[in-house]
Design a protein around this motif. Structure first.
Motif, PDB file in Angstrom:
ATOM      1  N   ASP A 129      37.295  73.260  33.035  1.00  0.00           N
ATOM      2  CA  ASP A 129      37.979  72.972  34.295  1.00  0.00           C
ATOM      3  C   ASP A 129      38.604  71.600  34.111  1.00  0.00           C
ATOM      4  N   ARG A 173      43.526  79.918  37.011  1.00  0.00           N
ATOM      5  CA  ARG A 173      42.292  80.301  36.319  1.00  0.00           C
ATOM      6  C   ARG A 173      42.582  81.444  35.354  1.00  0.00           C
ATOM      7  N   TYR A 174      41.937  81.353  34.176  1.00  0.00           N
ATOM      8  CA  TYR A 174      42.131  82.364  33.146  1.00  0.00           C
ATOM      9  C   TYR A 174      40.792  82.706  32.504  1.00  0.00           C
ATOM     10  N   ARG A 175      40.656  83.961  32.111  1.00  0.00           N
ATOM     11  CA  ARG A 175      39.523  84.409  31.285  1.00  0.00           C
ATOM     12  C   ARG A 175      40.006  84.399  29.844  1.00  0.00           C
ATOM     13  N   ASP A 198      27.926  77.627  36.571  1.00  0.00           N
ATOM     14  CA  ASP A 198      28.832  77.373  35.459  1.00  0.00           C
ATOM     15  C   ASP A 198      28.413  76.167  34.631  1.00  0.00           C
ATOM     16  N   VAL A 227      32.976  77.068  31.151  1.00  0.00           N
ATOM     17  CA  VAL A 227      34.280  76.958  31.797  1.00  0.00           C
ATOM     18  C   VAL A 227      34.886  75.587  31.518  1.00  0.00           C
ATOM     19  N   HIS A 287      44.293  72.493  36.455  1.00  0.00           N
ATOM     20  CA  HIS A 287      44.871  71.814  37.612  1.00  0.00           C
ATOM     21  C   HIS A 287      46.091  71.071  37.051  1.00  0.00           C
ATOM     22  N   HIS A 338      46.904  75.186  40.682  1.00  0.00           N
ATOM     23  CA  HIS A 338      45.556  75.521  40.221  1.00  0.00           C
ATOM     24  C   HIS A 338      45.577  76.949  39.684  1.00  0.00           C
ATOM     25  N   HIS A 354      40.130  76.818  33.611  1.00  0.00           N
ATOM     26  CA  HIS A 354      40.651  76.534  34.948  1.00  0.00           C
ATOM     27  C   HIS A 354      41.511  75.284  34.841  1.00  0.00           C
ATOM     28  N   GLU A 377      36.087  80.793  30.216  1.00  0.00           N
ATOM     29  CA  GLU A 377      37.200  80.670  31.153  1.00  0.00           C
ATOM     30  C   GLU A 377      37.864  79.305  31.025  1.00  0.00           C
TER      31      GLU A 377
END
Length: 181
Positions: free
Chosen positions: A7, A177-179, A118, A5, A142, A175, A140, A138
């Motif tokens: 992030d 989130r995506y796959r 993760d 991920v 911000h 915020h 994520h 993924e």
């Protein structure tokens, strides 16, 4: 199964660091503002921290971050530095363990070490490499409500299809989130 991920905090114009990234200013000029949401929205920060089982760290991010972090960004989670210059593993001042390997081997080792949690990605260049290699699960974001104007672009030049995972959450930052498809 552990996921890889990204992030990351970014400016509204898509930069993950400001211009002039250097040892004494690892987020670049104005880049520290990208993290202001962390103090203002501690529940979201705690959720991110609780999800971490391991970290994949780009070589330059490692070099810039080692001193301010005092070791790995999350002392309880091993850090795997993606590099062509393999070094001996070592333990940072904060007790976190660093290992060094190539892209695919580091990703595999990090997923094994994460034990179902993760694997968080640190570094825009590494994120692009993982995306191109089909290893990023993924993203994520911000998104902070300001423009840096220049700096380190997050995905500069890479194309990908992303699928939203739920509705955006608003606060100091947006915020999302995506796959990765």
């Amino acid at each position: 199964m552990s996921r890889i991920v990204l992030d990351v905090s970014i400016s509204l114009d898509g930069f993950s660091a400001g211009p002039g990234v250097r040892m004494d200013e690892p987020m670049g000029d104005g880049g520290e503002r990208l993290h202001e949401w962390m103090a203002a929205e501690p529940a979201i920060r705690q959720e991110v921290d609780a999800s971490v089982g391991a970290a994949l760290i780009g070589r330059r991010t490692f070099e810039l971050g080692l001193r301010p972090w005092g070791g790995t960004p999350w002392p309880y989670a091993p850090g795997f530095v993606v590099t062509h210059r393999i070094e001996e593993d070592f333990t940072g001042d904060n007790g976190g363990r660093f290992s060094f390997d190539g892209l695919e081997a580091a990703a595999r080792r990090a997923k094994e070490a994460a034990d179902g949690k993760d694997v968080l990605v640190l570094g825009a260049d590494l994120a692009r490499s993982l995306l191109v290699a089909g290893l990023l699960d993924e993203v994520h974001l911000h998104v902070m409500p300001f423009l840096l104007g220049e700096g380190t672009p997050l995905f500069g030049g890479v194309r990908a299809e992303l699928e939203p995972l739920g509705a955006p959450v608003g606060g100091v930052a947006a915020h999302m989130r995506y796959r990765v498809r």
